[in-house]
Design a protein around this motif. Structure first.
Motif, PDB file in Angstrom:
ATOM      1  N   UNK A 146       0.828  -1.207   0.000  1.00  0.00           N
ATOM      2  CA  UNK A 146       0.000   0.000   0.000  1.00  0.00           C
ATOM      3  C   UNK A 146       0.864   1.260   0.000  1.00  0.00           C
ATOM      4  N   UNK A 147       1.932   1.250  -0.778  1.00  0.00           N
ATOM      5  CA  UNK A 147       2.799   2.403  -0.927  1.00  0.00           C
ATOM      6  C   UNK A 147       3.873   2.545   0.135  1.00  0.00           C
ATOM      7  N   UNK A 148       3.861   1.703   1.158  1.00  0.00           N
ATOM      8  CA  UNK A 148       4.863   1.775   2.216  1.00  0.00           C
ATOM      9  C   UNK A 148       6.012   0.831   1.880  1.00  0.00           C
ATOM     10  N   UNK A 149       7.235   1.329   1.979  1.00  0.00           N
ATOM     11  CA  UNK A 149       8.430   0.537   1.670  1.00  0.00           C
ATOM     12  C   UNK A 149       8.625  -0.546   2.728  1.00  0.00           C
ATOM     13  N   UNK A 150       8.733  -1.806   2.292  1.00  0.00           N
ATOM     14  CA  UNK A 150       8.971  -2.921   3.202  1.00  0.00           C
ATOM     15  C   UNK A 150      10.409  -3.413   3.161  1.00  0.00           C
ATOM     16  N   UNK A 151      11.023  -3.353   1.990  1.00  0.00           N
ATOM     17  CA  UNK A 151      12.396  -3.811   1.870  1.00  0.00           C
ATOM     18  C   UNK A 151      12.760  -4.114   0.435  1.00  0.00           C
ATOM     19  N   UNK A 152      13.984  -4.591   0.258  1.00  0.00           N
ATOM     20  CA  UNK A 152      14.523  -4.893  -1.059  1.00  0.00           C
ATOM     21  C   UNK A 152      15.002  -6.337  -1.091  1.00  0.00           C
ATOM     22  N   UNK A 153      14.655  -7.036  -2.167  1.00  0.00           N
ATOM     23  CA  UNK A 153      15.145  -8.401  -2.392  1.00  0.00           C
ATOM     24  C   UNK A 153      16.323  -8.307  -3.343  1.00  0.00           C
ATOM     25  N   UNK A 154      17.499  -8.678  -2.862  1.00  0.00           N
ATOM     26  CA  UNK A 154      18.700  -8.596  -3.694  1.00  0.00           C
ATOM     27  C   UNK A 154      19.169  -9.964  -4.177  1.00  0.00           C
TER      28      UNK A 154
END
Length: 81
Positions: A67-75
């Motif tokens: 919902x537009x909130x940053x959760x994280x990045x999958x690298x």
């Protein structure tokens, strides 16, 4: 701004197996004459399970938002669900 968070999600193969099982059960419901149940199972699979699968190619990353909130990045490269 939020600092970058690295996320290691679980493998997507379990979700893929559940999705395929739902499709088989939905097809059996259509074949048996239970169209509303089969349609609901197919909709659940296509709307809720399939969009959650993520493929990360080598040397790329994906940003996860809810919902537009940053959760994280999958690298890490691979198939995730």
């Amino acid at each position: 701004m939020n600092p970058e968070k690295t996320i290691n999600p679980p493998s997507g193969f379990a979700v893929l197996i559940v999705f395929l099982a739902l499709l088989v059960i939905a097809a059996l419901c259509f074949w048996a004459g239970e169209e509303p149940i089969g349609a609901m199972l197919a909709i659940i699979g296509f709307v809720f399970l399939l969009p959650g699968l993520v493929v990360v190619n080598p040397n790329e990353s994906k940003v996860l938002t809810l919902f537009g909130k940053y959760l994280g990045t999958v690298k890490k490269d691979g198939f995730f669900g």
